[in-house]
Design a protein around this motif. Structure first.
Motif, PDB file in Angstrom:
ATOM      1  N   ASP A   1       6.492  -0.679  14.231  1.00 52.05           N
ATOM      2  CA  ASP A   1       5.741   0.531  13.918  1.00 52.05           C
ATOM      3  C   ASP A   1       5.256   0.489  12.477  1.00 52.05           C
ATOM      4  OD1 ASP A   1       6.277   1.419  16.432  1.00 52.05           O
ATOM      5  OD2 ASP A   1       7.859   2.804  15.855  1.00 52.05           O
ATOM      6  N   CYS A   2       4.012   0.901  12.276  1.00 52.57           N
ATOM      7  CA  CYS A   2       3.476   1.011  10.920  1.00 52.57           C
ATOM      8  C   CYS A   2       4.290   2.050  10.157  1.00 52.57           C
ATOM      9  CB  CYS A   2       2.009   1.442  10.987  1.00 52.57           C
ATOM     10  SG  CYS A   2       1.308   1.832   9.372  1.00 52.57           S
ATOM     11  N   GLU A   3       4.641   1.713   8.922  1.00 52.87           N
ATOM     12  CA  GLU A   3       5.445   2.653   8.143  1.00 52.87           C
ATOM     13  C   GLU A   3       4.618   3.822   7.629  1.00 52.87           C
ATOM     14  OE1 GLU A   3       5.445   0.387   3.851  1.00 52.87           O
ATOM     15  OE2 GLU A   3       6.797  -0.317   5.399  1.00 52.87           O
ATOM     16  N   VAL A   4       3.297   3.717   7.728  1.00 51.53           N
ATOM     17  CA  VAL A   4       2.431   4.795   7.262  1.00 51.53           C
ATOM     18  C   VAL A   4       2.036   5.730   8.407  1.00 51.53           C
ATOM     19  CG1 VAL A   4       0.250   5.348   6.136  1.00 51.53           C
ATOM     20  CG2 VAL A   4       1.555   3.351   5.401  1.00 51.53           C
ATOM     21  N   CYS A   5       1.464   5.159   9.478  1.00 49.62           N
ATOM     22  CA  CYS A   5       0.975   6.007  10.564  1.00 49.62           C
ATOM     23  C   CYS A   5       1.876   5.958  11.796  1.00 49.62           C
ATOM     24  CB  CYS A   5      -0.453   5.619  10.939  1.00 49.62           C
ATOM     25  SG  CYS A   5      -0.605   3.975  11.662  1.00 49.62           S
ATOM     26  N   CYS A   6       2.906   5.119  11.768  1.00 47.07           N
ATOM     27  CA  CYS A   6       3.923   5.054  12.821  1.00 47.07           C
ATOM     28  C   CYS A   6       3.395   4.593  14.174  1.00 47.07           C
ATOM     29  CB  CYS A   6       4.628   6.402  12.981  1.00 47.07           C
ATOM     30  SG  CYS A   6       5.525   6.899  11.509  1.00 47.07           S
TER      31      CYS A   6
ATOM     32  N   TYR B   1      -2.320  -5.528   6.194  1.00 44.62           N
ATOM     33  CA  TYR B   1      -2.947  -4.220   6.328  1.00 44.62           C
ATOM     34  C   TYR B   1      -2.812  -3.744   7.760  1.00 44.62           C
ATOM     35  CZ  TYR B   1      -4.848  -4.978   1.711  1.00 44.62           C
ATOM     36  OH  TYR B   1      -4.951  -5.206   0.367  1.00 44.62           O
ATOM     37  N   CYS B   2      -2.454  -2.498   7.919  1.00 38.92           N
ATOM     38  CA  CYS B   2      -2.275  -1.934   9.248  1.00 38.92           C
ATOM     39  C   CYS B   2      -3.589  -1.985  10.022  1.00 38.92           C
ATOM     40  CB  CYS B   2      -1.801  -0.485   9.110  1.00 38.92           C
ATOM     41  SG  CYS B   2      -1.747   0.384  10.678  1.00 38.92           S
ATOM     42  N   PRO B   3      -3.558  -2.473  11.268  1.00 37.59           N
ATOM     43  CA  PRO B   3      -4.785  -2.537  12.079  1.00 37.59           C
ATOM     44  C   PRO B   3      -5.260  -1.164  12.543  1.00 37.59           C
ATOM     45  CG  PRO B   3      -2.909  -3.283  13.364  1.00 37.59           C
ATOM     46  CD  PRO B   3      -2.406  -3.048  11.972  1.00 37.59           C
ATOM     47  N   TYR B   4      -4.452  -0.149  12.372  1.00 38.79           N
ATOM     48  CA  TYR B   4      -4.840   1.210  12.784  1.00 38.79           C
ATOM     49  C   TYR B   4      -5.389   2.004  11.599  1.00 38.79           C
ATOM     50  CZ  TYR B   4      -2.023   0.348  16.970  1.00 38.79           C
ATOM     51  OH  TYR B   4      -1.501  -0.166  18.112  1.00 38.79           O
ATOM     52  N   CYS B   5      -4.561   2.185  10.580  1.00 44.17           N
ATOM     53  CA  CYS B   5      -4.931   3.078   9.480  1.00 44.17           C
ATOM     54  C   CYS B   5      -5.459   2.316   8.268  1.00 44.17           C
ATOM     55  CB  CYS B   5      -3.752   3.966   9.105  1.00 44.17           C
ATOM     56  SG  CYS B   5      -2.359   3.072   8.367  1.00 44.17           S
ATOM     57  N   GLY B   6      -5.296   0.980   8.258  1.00 43.83           N
ATOM     58  CA  GLY B   6      -5.824   0.191   7.156  1.00 43.83           C
ATOM     59  C   GLY B   6      -5.003   0.261   5.887  1.00 43.83           C
TER      60      GLY B   6
END
Ligand SMILES: [Zn+2]
Length: 62
Positions: free
Chosen positions: A37-42, A13-18
């Protein structure tokens, strides 16, 4: 369809956007740390991969 057995994916799980993300983990002989880079929030997260396959995600701004 042929699978590449030299890599495996890890569900995290992304530590930024979850959001649920999937990381490609390559086998290493020693612990690795890299930025991806997170593929969701970059946003860039620090990915730490242990030799036993454990994966830890950290925010870059921690
Ligand atoms: Zn994210």
């Amino acid at each position: 369809m042929q699978e590449d057995l030299s890599t495996e994916t890890s569900k995290q799980y992304c530590p930024y956007c979850g959001e649920h993300i999937r990381l490609i983990i390559e086998p290493f002989d020693e612990p690795q740390t890299y930025t991806e880079d997170c593929e969701v929030c970059c946003r860039p997260m620090i990915v730490q991969v242990e030799v036993n396959g454990d994966v830890f995600l950290q925010r870059e701004d921690d």
